[in-house]
Design a protein around this motif. Structure first.
Motif, PDB file in Angstrom:
ATOM      1  N   VAL A 133      45.878  48.677  43.565  1.00 16.40           N
ATOM      2  CA  VAL A 133      46.315  47.764  44.621  1.00 16.40           C
ATOM      3  C   VAL A 133      45.999  48.358  45.991  1.00 16.40           C
ATOM      4  CG1 VAL A 133      48.722  48.465  44.909  1.00 16.40           C
ATOM      5  CG2 VAL A 133      48.082  46.099  45.189  1.00 16.40           C
ATOM      6  N   PHE A 136      42.354  47.869  46.516  1.00 19.73           N
ATOM      7  CA  PHE A 136      42.050  46.486  46.870  1.00 19.73           C
ATOM      8  C   PHE A 136      42.387  46.206  48.334  1.00 19.73           C
ATOM      9  CE2 PHE A 136      43.286  41.977  47.067  1.00 19.73           C
ATOM     10  CZ  PHE A 136      42.089  41.408  46.687  1.00 19.73           C
ATOM     11  N   LEU A 177      40.637  40.424  42.365  1.00 21.60           N
ATOM     12  CA  LEU A 177      42.063  40.085  42.453  1.00 21.60           C
ATOM     13  C   LEU A 177      42.564  39.535  41.121  1.00 21.60           C
ATOM     14  CD1 LEU A 177      44.613  39.774  44.102  1.00 21.60           C
ATOM     15  CD2 LEU A 177      43.790  37.583  44.901  1.00 21.60           C
ATOM     16  N   VAL A 178      41.803  38.606  40.542  1.00 20.51           N
ATOM     17  CA  VAL A 178      42.214  38.039  39.257  1.00 20.51           C
ATOM     18  C   VAL A 178      42.294  39.143  38.207  1.00 20.51           C
ATOM     19  CG1 VAL A 178      41.586  36.467  37.416  1.00 20.51           C
ATOM     20  CG2 VAL A 178      41.244  35.788  39.779  1.00 20.51           C
ATOM     21  N   MET A 180      42.692  42.341  38.608  1.00 20.87           N
ATOM     22  CA  MET A 180      43.775  43.285  38.892  1.00 20.87           C
ATOM     23  C   MET A 180      45.125  42.708  38.478  1.00 20.87           C
ATOM     24  SD  MET A 180      44.571  44.990  42.566  1.00 20.87           S
ATOM     25  CE  MET A 180      45.151  43.603  43.471  1.00 20.87           C
ATOM     26  N   LEU A 181      45.309  41.431  38.824  1.00 16.25           N
ATOM     27  CA  LEU A 181      46.558  40.742  38.495  1.00 16.25           C
ATOM     28  C   LEU A 181      46.813  40.761  36.999  1.00 16.25           C
ATOM     29  CD1 LEU A 181      48.459  38.887  40.161  1.00 16.25           C
ATOM     30  CD2 LEU A 181      47.056  37.006  39.408  1.00 16.25           C
ATOM     31  N   TRP A 182      45.801  40.421  36.287  1.00 12.04           N
ATOM     32  CA  TRP A 182      45.881  40.333  34.833  1.00 12.04           C
ATOM     33  C   TRP A 182      46.129  41.721  34.243  1.00 12.04           C
ATOM     34  CZ3 TRP A 182      41.537  37.204  31.903  1.00 12.04           C
ATOM     35  CH2 TRP A 182      42.020  36.816  30.655  1.00 12.04           C
ATOM     36  N   TYR A 184      47.583  44.226  35.712  1.00  8.62           N
ATOM     37  CA  TYR A 184      48.966  44.634  35.971  1.00  8.62           C
ATOM     38  C   TYR A 184      49.910  43.939  35.003  1.00  8.62           C
ATOM     39  CZ  TYR A 184      48.371  47.480  40.144  1.00  8.62           C
ATOM     40  OH  TYR A 184      48.054  48.482  40.999  1.00  8.62           O
ATOM     41  N   ALA A 185      49.584  42.677  34.674  1.00 10.26           N
ATOM     42  CA  ALA A 185      50.459  41.946  33.745  1.00 10.26           C
ATOM     43  C   ALA A 185      50.459  42.627  32.382  1.00 10.26           C
ATOM     44  CB  ALA A 185      49.992  40.502  33.621  1.00 10.26           C
TER      45      ALA A 185
END
Lengths: 496, 100, 498
Positions: A133, A136, A177-178, A180-182, A184-185
């Protein structure tokens, strides 16, 4: 002494504060601005060298700032950081010196130097980022702060280039971003860790993590000018020469390549990447980009455009190296991150000198320029030979290790790509050298302005000469502690 | 029973008012429609206040407040519309004849 | 309770109201002093309210000992104080800006005469709205703030402003009536106007459904949610710039605030779920439609106004996560995200409108091409726009990134892809419309400024813009504030804040 936890922050602040101070100063405070610029650059270099020494001795530098619940912004120095940060710090100092000379008397210098400083702050952030993060965040800041530099001239053409630049890079960021988000999930918040953080998780979420890998790598690939996302880089050539240097060598494409390095080694882990066969696709993509960039470079008569396509090709050596499983390939890729920067920046300095002193932009116009600008063209020659891979110059070291890596990892076809690429390098650089040194000029060159003895001002000559010397030194002094190749070995020892 | 009749009438007024507000082009007609709709709302409040035995005072208090607001808003709208008429000669909200 | 019980929060309503009255009487004499005192007093009231909140937790306050339904009952919790904080920050910047914005020309003097009382009155009404906790007081504060806003829009007296304000007035009144009708239905069904009492007594059924539809429809129009957004651009763009800032940053948030309050705990799930989902869809549509229209505008303030339509959409995209059956982690993330978005958009949008005011003032016209080359003349304003833009685009470290991140993580935990697509597309479209402004500011054209703007205008815009970046880097204090008195079932995410 500054405590260890504050040094990473201090590295950022040296250029951030410089930028703010420059914004606050008037447009016409040239001397003070120059002093500020140089002080900031030197201070940063000193701090980075301090960290280099510390990391070598096993010190841990880390700044941790809470960002969101369970998610911190982490700045910290590890081997990779040092590799990238010291490259940027050295080249920033030289580019600053160069830019001061290049833009003498030009309008909007306050804006230029302020954003220049912010841009380097962001680059340092990228290199110091201790998790995805944070990476990013600075990666995005880098995109935004580079925009005013790309469109610096303010013409319609540069505005178009700026729009292309934004469309590509922010599109890439959206992918990151997509991903990274995924990620982290699935994996929760994590810091970059040598040998990767996923481990057993991969087997449980194979499909998702494979998709994420491609999202991240292609997202970062946009900035690294990976084929077919490279079109922004040649378009951005309308920017002034110091900006091109920044884009190609110090910051932007390097940030993209560095992102890929982080994903492969410090998020997924090279072993996982290899076991799950994530890398071959990127090896092929890198090979295509290398050959494609070289072929396009051949066809360019515009000096800077040829260099730009050469960058497209050369940056993919880094990806090629990390996509090969094996220490030698990794070393070749990592060290090329530095070597390509040093050589390419030399070339842009030289192209800038030609444009600035003689107002020439096409290769076919450069007949006999070597006699008028011997030092500049001497530096250029060293860099070009280095790019081609003549021993013992920087490029040779990279290509040698990449070749060893290709054999070690069992991909002999890579050797063919390397040879073909070197031939193409020679095919587009050697004609320049011939034109420059051996062709007769159509008309005699105008004498230096104001009866100077030198071919151009000191500000414009010192940087390319320094980087040309570096091109030689990093090859010759490969064994010393501060040489990039030594650091690449050090890092590889920790990643495998 | 009475409550139902009043409520139905109130809702009819309200809907009628909203219909006029939307479809009547002339600003004054829009304002009148708006007041009809408000009357419907207030009537409903008064009607619902009656639930056998003593009427509930709370809706009455609310209606008073509502009427005060409604009156001042109407006055304000009339002033604005008149000012706009003086400036542009337009009496409709989307008047194509409106002078720039 | 008996006797006067006034907490520090009363100052948030009282001081601006007092300022409005004094300014209406004294006109231009001593204006700076009165404005300064009002701002200082309001700020002190906010700080004291915050201090009290931090020491005793969420608390309720009945003004003059009269509680609901007839009196004024306030509830002070983290969400309320956060919105009050936004309002005070924007209000102070706008007031300082306005002192210099209205100059010495006769037209300006006349406008200033009306501006100050109306603006402080609006400020006071908004604070009342944020503090209230019952349905009828919200009606009253909505009407008060709406009327003041209409008058402020009409301030310039130009034809477009009069048209914009009239359209806004008619729609706002109709919307209030819908809301009022819904409240009446609720009252007749439950015999109460207090949120907690209504929630306890309301049973699912046609009455509850009618009430929620009426109330929601009214508030949707008030907060300019797609497709009821059409009044907003003309109204916000034709108002004087400081007024535009207040309208976009604060006034439209009033409707959202009441919706957010009522949707977290007032309605039975059986009637609320469909409405929540519908609001989410409308929010997503607003993001895309508003951004696309913003890209097509040729006037600076219209670009920014359509951007407001888009940015308000994000607020409502959080609503579907509050449906029955969604985990508390996810629901609370989305709730915190919506509240954060309200603040981050408020700061950034106010900064953008104030900066736009500087540019228009300097150039004397407001078409986009008038901006060419202005960046070199007004670097501070250009910087303010850039910083605010970063927040609106949702790029870190701008504050706009955090709510998007919270909502995206909520969506991914629920396995919903569509919100993520909309959130990311919306960000890219925002880049599209904002860089239409930025690229012109950076153009090399030589321009001559019609009127060099006073320095203080630029600084007010910059202050808010910097605040919007600071907000992007200080999520923990804000989230821990939000935790105080968070509605039941919406605290899980916030519990993890240290």
């Amino acid at each position: 002494m500054i405590p260890d936890t504050l040094i990473p922050l201090a590295v950022l602040l040296t250029s951030f504060i410089t930028g703010i101070a420059i914004l606050l100063l008037g447009e016409d405070r040239v001397r003070l601005r120059t002093a500020l610029n140089l002080t900031g650059a030197v201070l940063k270099l000193v701090l980075v060298m301090l960290m280099l020494w510390g990391v070598f001795q096993g010190h841990a530098y880390q700044t941790r700032i809470p960002f969101l619940p369970g998610m911190d912004l982490v700045l910290r120095a590890d081997g990779m950081t040092i590799l990238f940060a010291s490259l940027s710090a050295v080249l920033w100092l030289l580019t600053t010196i160069y830019a001061i000379g290049y833009l003498e008397g030009a309008p909007h210098r306050r804006r230029f130097f302020a954003y220049f400083s912010f841009c380097v702050t962001a680059t340092m952030g990228v290199s110091l980022a201790g998790n995805l993060v944070t990476f990013f965040l600075f990666y995005e800041v880098l995109t935004l702060t580079t925009y005013p530099l790309v469109v610096h001239r303010g013409t319609e053409k540069s505005m178009k280039a700026g729009a292309v630049y934004l469309a590509y890079t922010l599109g890439g960021s959206a992918l990151v971003l997509v991903g990274m988000l995924w990620l982290y999930a699935i994996a929760g918040p994590f810091d970059f860790t040598e040998t990767g953080v996923l481990g057993d998780l991969f087997a449980e979420n194979r499909i998702a993590l494979t998709v994420i890998f491609f999202l991240l790598m292609l997202g970062f690939g946009v900035k690294a000018a990976l084929f077919p996302f490279h079109a922004w880089l040649p378009a951005a050539m309308v920017a002034p020469a110091p900006v091109s240097a920044l884009l190609h060598a110090v910051a932007v494409v390097k940030a993209g390549a560095f992102g890929m390095v982080r994903v492969v080694y410090d998020v997924y882990g090279i072993t996982v990447c290899d076991e799950e066969a994530l890398l071959p696709a990127f090896m092929v993509l890198a090979a295509i980009t290398i050959l494609y960039g070289s072929l396009r470079a051949l066809a360019q008569d515009d000096f800077k455009k040829r260099l730009a396509f050469s960058t497209v090709s050369q940056v993919s050596y880094i990806l090629l190296g990390i996509a090969m499983f094996g220490p030698m390939g990794t070393i070749g890729g990592l060290v090329h991150l530095v070597h390509q920067g040093i050589m390419k920046i030399t070339m842009f300095f030289c192209a800038g000198n030609v444009a600035e002193t003689l107002h020439l932009h096409k290769i076919s116009e450069l007949k006999g320029v070597g006699r008028r600008l011997p030092l500049t063209m001497g530096a250029f020659t060293v860099a070009a030979l280095g790019m081609i891979g003549v021993p013992p110059l920087a490029g040779f070291i990279s290509k040698w290790h990449l070749g060893l890596g290709a054999i070690e990892s069992g991909h002999p076809w890579i050797l063919a790509v390397l040879v073909a690429s070197s031939l193409l390098n020679a095919a587009y650089f050697l004609p320049i050298l011939r034109t420059v040194w051996f062709d007769q000029p159509d008309s005699p060159w105008p004498a230096p302005e104001g009866g100077r003895r030198l071919e151009a001002s000191w500000w414009l000559l010192v940087p390319p000469l320094a980087t040309a010397v570096l091109t030689i030194l990093v090859g010759l002094l490969g064994g010393s502690v501060i040489s990039p190749i030594h650091w690449a070995y050090l890092i590889v020892g920790r990643e495998y | 029973m009475t409550v139902t009749i009043y409520s139905m009438a109130a809702i009819a007024l309200f809907v009628l008012g909203l219909y006029g507000l939307w479809w009547q082009p002339h600003l004054l007609r829009k304002l009148v429609s708006l007041n009809i709709a408000s009357a419907g709302a207030f009537l409903l409040m008064v009607a619902l206040a009656f639930r056998g035995g003593d009427p509930d005072p709370v809706p009455h208090a609310l209606v008073l407040t509502g009427i005060v607001i409604s009156v001042s808003a109407t006055a304000f709208a009339v002033v604005l519309a008149a000012r706009r008429y003086r400036e542009t000669g337009a009496v409709e909200l989307d008047d194509p004849e409106e002078r720039p | 309770m008996t006797g006067w019980t006034l907490g520090p929060e009363a100052g948030l309503v009282g001081f601006p109201a007092l300022g409005a009255v004094v300014l209406a009487i004294t006109a231009a004499r001593g204006r700076r002093l009165v404005v300064g005192l009002t701002l200082a007093a309001t700020l002190v009231a906010l700080v004291m309210t915050l201090t009290r909140l931090l020491s005793v937790g969420a608390y309720e306050q009945d003004i003059g000992g009269w509680g609901a339904p007839l009196g004024i009952g306030w509830r002070i919790d983290g969400f309320a104080v956060l919105m009050l904080g936004l309002s005070v920050a924007v209000g102070i910047a706008v007031s300082i800006y306005s002192l210099a914005y209205f100059g010495d020309e006769p037209g300006d003097r006349r406008r200033a005469l009306f501006f100050w009382p109306l603006w402080f009155f609006l400020w006071s009404a908004l604070h009342g709205l944020f503090l209230s906790r019952d349905l009828f007081n919200w009606y009253v504060t909505l009407e008060l703030s709406g009327l003041a806003a209409v008058a402020l829009i009409a301030l310039s007296g130009r034809a477009d402003a009069l048209t914009g304000s009239l359209r806004y007035l008619l729609l706002a009144l109709a919307a209030s009536l819908l809301y009022l009708l819904g409240v009446v239905v609720l009252y007749s069904a439950t015999g109460s106007l207090d949120l907690a009492q209504v929630a306890a007594r309301l049973t699912p059924g046609p009455v509850a459904l009618a009430a929620i539809l009426l109330i929601t429809a009214g508030l949707v129009v008030k907060s300019a949610l797609f497709p009821a957004h059409f009044w907003l651009p003309s109204a916000h763009a034709s108002a004087p710039s400081p007024v535009s800032a207040v309208l976009s940053a604060l006034v439209v948030k009033g409707g959202f605030y009441i919706l957010a309050r009522t949707m977290t705990g007032l309605w039975p799930a059986a009637v609320a779920d469909g409405v929540l989902l519908g609001l989410g869809w409308l929010g997503g549509a607003a993001v895309l439609w508003g951004s696309l229209l913003a890209i097509r505008q040729q006037h600076l303030k219209l670009v920014i106004a359509y951007s407001t339509v888009a940015q308000l959409g994000y607020l409502f995209m959080a609503f579907p996560f509050w449906m029955e059956g969604v985990g508390e982690q996810v629901a609370s993330r989305a709730w915190a995200g919506a509240a954060y978005q309200a603040v981050s958009h408020g700061l950034a949008k106010a900064a953008l409108f104030l900066a736009a005011g500087v540019l228009i003032h300097a150039r004397g016209r407001d078409d986009l091409d008038a901006l060419r080359g202005l960046g070199a003349h007004l670097p501070v304003t250009a910087t303010a726009m850039a910083l605010a833009g970063i927040s609106l685009m949702g790029i870190p470290p701008g504050a706009g990134f955090l709510p998007k991140w919270m909502m995206m993580t909520a969506a991914i935990q629920e396995g919903r892809i569509l919100p993520i697509v909309v959130l990311i597309t919306g960000g890219l479209l925002a880049v599209g419309y904002l860089f239409r402004i930025f690229r012109r500011l950076l153009a090399a054209d030589d321009v001559v400024l019609a009127h060099p703007p006073p320095r203080i205008l630029e600084l007010a815009a910059l202050g808010l813009a910097i605040l919007s970046i600071v907000t992007g880097l200080s999520s923990l204090p804000i989230l821990s504030l939000l935790r105080i008195g968070a509605p039941e079932g919406f605290a899980a995410y916030l519990e993890s804040v240290p």
